[in-house]
Design an enzyme around this catalytic site. Structure first.
Site, PDB file in Angstrom:
ATOM      1  N   GLY A   1       0.878  -1.197   0.019  1.00 45.48           N
ATOM      2  CA  GLY A   1      -0.003  -0.111   0.096  1.00 45.48           C
ATOM      3  C   GLY A   1       0.875   1.196   0.184  1.00 45.48           C
ATOM      4  O   GLY A   1       2.064   1.241   0.374  1.00 45.48           O
TER       5      GLY A   1
ATOM      6  N   ASP B   1     -10.156  11.169   9.806  1.00 47.58           N
ATOM      7  CA  ASP B   1      -9.935  10.632   8.313  1.00 47.58           C
ATOM      8  C   ASP B   1     -10.699   9.322   8.216  1.00 47.58           C
ATOM      9  O   ASP B   1      -9.906   8.516   7.324  1.00 47.58           O
ATOM     10  CB  ASP B   1      -8.681  10.794   7.910  1.00 47.58           C
ATOM     11  CG  ASP B   1      -8.277  10.609   6.593  1.00 47.58           C
ATOM     12  OD1 ASP B   1      -9.253  11.384   5.848  1.00 47.58           O
ATOM     13  OD2 ASP B   1      -7.223  10.569   6.081  1.00 47.58           O
TER      14      ASP B   1
ATOM     15  N   GLY C   1      -0.826   8.823   0.952  1.00 46.17           N
ATOM     16  CA  GLY C   1      -0.173   9.901   0.831  1.00 46.17           C
ATOM     17  C   GLY C   1       0.906  10.331   1.674  1.00 46.17           C
ATOM     18  O   GLY C   1       1.933  11.090   1.442  1.00 46.17           O
ATOM     19  N   HIS C   2       1.268   9.508   2.620  1.00 42.72           N
ATOM     20  CA  HIS C   2       2.218   9.773   3.655  1.00 42.72           C
ATOM     21  C   HIS C   2       3.156   8.670   4.105  1.00 42.72           C
ATOM     22  O   HIS C   2       3.886   8.876   4.911  1.00 42.72           O
ATOM     23  CB  HIS C   2       1.596  10.323   5.119  1.00 42.72           C
ATOM     24  CG  HIS C   2       0.819  11.592   4.655  1.00 42.72           C
ATOM     25  ND1 HIS C   2      -0.580  11.484   4.758  1.00 42.72           N
ATOM     26  CD2 HIS C   2       1.145  12.801   4.356  1.00 42.72           C
ATOM     27  CE1 HIS C   2      -1.005  12.860   4.528  1.00 42.72           C
ATOM     28  NE2 HIS C   2       0.065  13.506   4.249  1.00 42.72           N
TER      29      HIS C   2
HETATM   30  N1  LIG Z   1      -2.003  -3.199   8.577  1.00 41.35           N
HETATM   31  C1  LIG Z   1      -2.274  -3.174   7.361  1.00 41.35           C
HETATM   32  N2  LIG Z   1      -2.261  -4.448   6.701  1.00 41.35           N
HETATM   33  C2  LIG Z   1      -2.501  -4.482   5.176  1.00 41.35           C
HETATM   34  N3  LIG Z   1      -2.557  -3.501   4.497  1.00 41.35           N
HETATM   35  C3  LIG Z   1      -2.324  -2.250   5.028  1.00 41.35           C
HETATM   36  C4  LIG Z   1      -1.847  -2.130   6.450  1.00 41.35           C
HETATM   37  N4  LIG Z   1      -1.867  -0.801   6.605  1.00 41.35           N
HETATM   38  C5  LIG Z   1      -2.040  -0.059   5.705  1.00 41.35           C
HETATM   39  N5  LIG Z   1      -2.269  -1.047   4.660  1.00 41.35           N
HETATM   40  C6  LIG Z   1      -2.460  -0.564   3.058  1.00 41.35           C
HETATM   41  O1  LIG Z   1      -1.525   0.581   2.999  1.00 41.35           O
HETATM   42  C7  LIG Z   1      -2.586   1.711   2.331  1.00 41.35           C
HETATM   43  C8  LIG Z   1      -2.083   2.847   2.910  1.00 41.35           C
HETATM   44  O2  LIG Z   1      -1.810   2.803   4.456  1.00 41.35           O
HETATM   45  P1  LIG Z   1      -2.323   4.178   5.133  1.00 41.35           P
HETATM   46  O3  LIG Z   1      -3.687   4.706   4.790  1.00 41.35           O
HETATM   47  O4  LIG Z   1      -2.158   4.045   6.672  1.00 41.35           O
HETATM   48  O5  LIG Z   1      -1.060   5.167   4.724  1.00 41.35           O
HETATM   49  P2  LIG Z   1      -1.165   6.754   4.677  1.00 41.35           P
HETATM   50  O6  LIG Z   1      -0.054   7.361   3.898  1.00 41.35           O
HETATM   51  O7  LIG Z   1      -1.031   7.207   6.145  1.00 41.35           O
HETATM   52  O8  LIG Z   1      -2.487   7.057   3.937  1.00 41.35           O
HETATM   53  P3  LIG Z   1      -3.199   8.478   3.727  1.00 41.35           P
HETATM   54  O9  LIG Z   1      -2.751   8.837   2.617  1.00 41.35           O
HETATM   55  O10 LIG Z   1      -4.732   8.309   3.939  1.00 41.35           O
HETATM   56  O11 LIG Z   1      -2.669   9.348   4.574  1.00 41.35           O
HETATM   57  C9  LIG Z   1      -3.814   1.160   2.875  1.00 41.35           C
HETATM   58  O12 LIG Z   1      -4.977   1.825   2.195  1.00 41.35           O
HETATM   59  C10 LIG Z   1      -3.891  -0.216   2.968  1.00 41.35           C
HETATM   60  O13 LIG Z   1      -4.267  -0.721   1.330  1.00 41.35           O
END
Ligand SMILES: Nc1ncnc2c1ncn2[C@@H]1O[C@H](COP(=O)(O)OP(=O)(O)OP(=O)(O)O)[C@@H](O)[C@H]1O
Length: 474
Positions: free
Chosen positions: A171, A289, A174-175
């Site tokens: 995954g 969020d 954005g961050h």
């Molecule tokens: N514990 C997990 N198990 C499986 N996949 C995960 C897990 N954590 C995150 N992912 C995958 O990674 C993606 C991005 O994770 P996350 O939303 O925590 O990142 P972020 O950069 O903080 O996102 P945002 O852009 O919403 O801030 C999720 O949408 C999911 O597909």
């Protein structure tokens, strides 16, 4: 990847559940108190201009006793007070946090490569151990098992993820980049590597500590589980791996139908998770969020609320936060939030309403033409038009009673007035069918704005959305 923090655009099982059930009862009184508290929102909204709200004074924790109305977006506030809200401890925490930040940043700038390794793990351990002792105090009376987090070395993470191999990338938000990993004991984990390229080191550390502090604090089957962290060679969260990934990719990223019984289970689980965050964990947490991409699913399709990067702690005595900048995901933001930066439990309730709509309709919160799902769906919800609103992929294969409940609950959650929106306890009851809708209607109307003769029409919502877009473009 699904649902980037559109703000992005805009600025962007079992045992545990029983224990939580029992705790809910004890919280009845607490709920009444909070409801009473929330009523003060009315006085506030009517007497303050939006500008006034946005320009609210930055409050330190020493102002806690007088700050029942609002706070600024001071990241350190996540750590600034004790769970009991005692003033002295609040000041103590704020000082500790400020000291840690000052020292971390001094070292980071003088020894950029070694900064994280040399300083952060110690600070984080100190913060976590302090947080945990405070939490243990607050939890003395219940049997919720105490978590234990590990501090991983960079080497361990490299080994677990085959040196952060692209093959292990599951995954990208954005961050953060998220990798699937296997620890030396065989446990499968998700390693979240914080990127936040647009931020400087100090802000990254602040954000990381804030997310870590919150995620380490929570313990519920429907919320992400922290296994450990690392500040060695970067900033990392090590989380329980969730087999089905995000709800967003399941519902929008594949032509395969997600069955109604799974959708309903997911809706009910998210509602339970939010209820926990808002009312049942030692600190009141507003996620800020809630989106389909931030809901992850276990092998059994049990949903977990994840990504606490924007989450805020709402101290007991505060009615709401007022934040700036306004961050979140376009399409999920409540009007009072995107217009005035006002954050309280009802911000998450609105976003939950949008999520319910996604589950009901199979449509995205905002489509490729930037059209809002809420605008499209509200008239259909008001007419109770199941045929038009239900995801065509479902055909007739859904439980009509559950569908009606979900639609009614979504309509309530999407009310433009936060006070009229149900709290998460009520939402859980509605989804379980424990309270007849009529009772819900009578209670929430209470001589005030009518739920179904909503004077805040689609036109007003469009105007607010457009104004929001203008502000973002400015
Ligand atoms: N514990 C997990 N198990 C499986 N996949 C995960 C897990 N954590 C995150 N992912 C995958 O990674 C993606 C991005 O994770 P996350 O939303 O925590 O990142 P972020 O950069 O903080 O996102 P945002 O852009 O919403 O801030 C999720 O949408 C999911 O597909």
């Amino acid at each position: 990847m699904e649902g980037r923090r559109g703000a992005a655009d805009v600025q962007r099982n079992g045992e545990n559940k029983k224990q939580h059930e029992a705790k809910k009862e004890q919280d009845e009184k607490k709920e009444e108190d909070i409801s009473n508290n929330n009523n003060r929102d009315d006085q506030y909204s009517s007497s303050s201009s939006p500008r006034g709200v946005l320009e609210s004074t930055r409050l330190g924790s020493s102002d806690l006793d007088n700050s029942s109305i609002s706070s600024s977006d001071d990241r350190s506030s996540s750590f600034a007070s004790s769970p009991s809200g005692e003033l002295n401890q609040g000041v103590y925490w704020k000082n500790i946090f400020d000291q840690i930040k000052r020292r971390s940043m001094r070292r980071l700038s003088s020894i950029p490569l070694l900064g994280y390794e040399m300083i952060l793990p110690k600070n984080i351990r100190r913060i976590l151990s302090k947080n945990r002792s405070a939490e243990e105090e607050a939890n003395d009376s219940d049997d919720i098992p105490k978590p234990s987090w590990r501090n991983f070395s960079y080497g361990e993470l490299v080994e677990a993820t085959d040196n952060f191999s692209p093959d292990k990338l599951i995954g990208q938000g954005g961050h953060a980049d998220v990798y699937k990993g296997r620890l030396s004991d065989g446990q499968v984990v998700a390693v979240k590597k914080i990127t936040k390229q647009e931020k400087n080191d100090e802000d990254k550390v602040d954000d990381f500590l804030s997310e870590l502090g919150i995620i380490a604090h929570i313990n519920h089957p429907n919320a992400a589980k922290l296994i450990g962290y690392s500040a060695d060679g970067g900033l990392y969260l090590v989380l329980q791996y969730l087999h089905h990934g995000s709800l967003g990719s399941l519902i929008h990223g594949s032509d395969e139908r997600l069955d109604w019984d799974i959708r309903y289970k997911v809706a009910a689980g998210i509602a339970e998770g939010l209820l926990y965050l808002h009312r049942e964990c030692p600190k009141r947490i507003i996620h800020r969020d809630i989106t389909a991409s931030n809901i992850l699913l276990t092998k059994d399709y049990e949903p977990q609320i994840s990504d606490f990067g924007l989450a805020k702690w709402l101290p007991e005595k505060w009615v709401h936060h007022v934040v700036s900048p306004i961050e979140g995901t376009f399409g999920y933001m409540a009007p009072e939030y995107f217009m005035h930066g006002i954050v309280n439990e009802k911000t998450d309730v609105f976003a939950f309403g949008v999520l319910l709509l996604e589950l009901i309709t199979g449509r995205r919160a905002v489509d490729s033409y930037r059209k809002s799902l809420v605008l499209w769906a509200k008239p259909l919800l008001q007419k109770n038009n199941i045929k038009e609103i239900a995801d065509p992929r479902l055909g007739d294969v859904y439980d009509v009673v559950e569908m009606k409940r979900a639609m009614f609950t979504a309509l309530c959650c999407l009310h433009h007035l936060p006070d009229i929106r149900p709290n998460m306890k009520k939402v859980v009851q509605l989804l379980r069918g424990e309270n007849a809708p009529v009772e819900m209607k009578q209670r929430s109307m209470g001589g005030r704005a009518l739920m179904f003769s909503d004077e805040y029409t689609s036109t007003h919502y469009i105007q607010d959305l457009n104004r929001h877009m203008e502000l973002v473009m400015e």
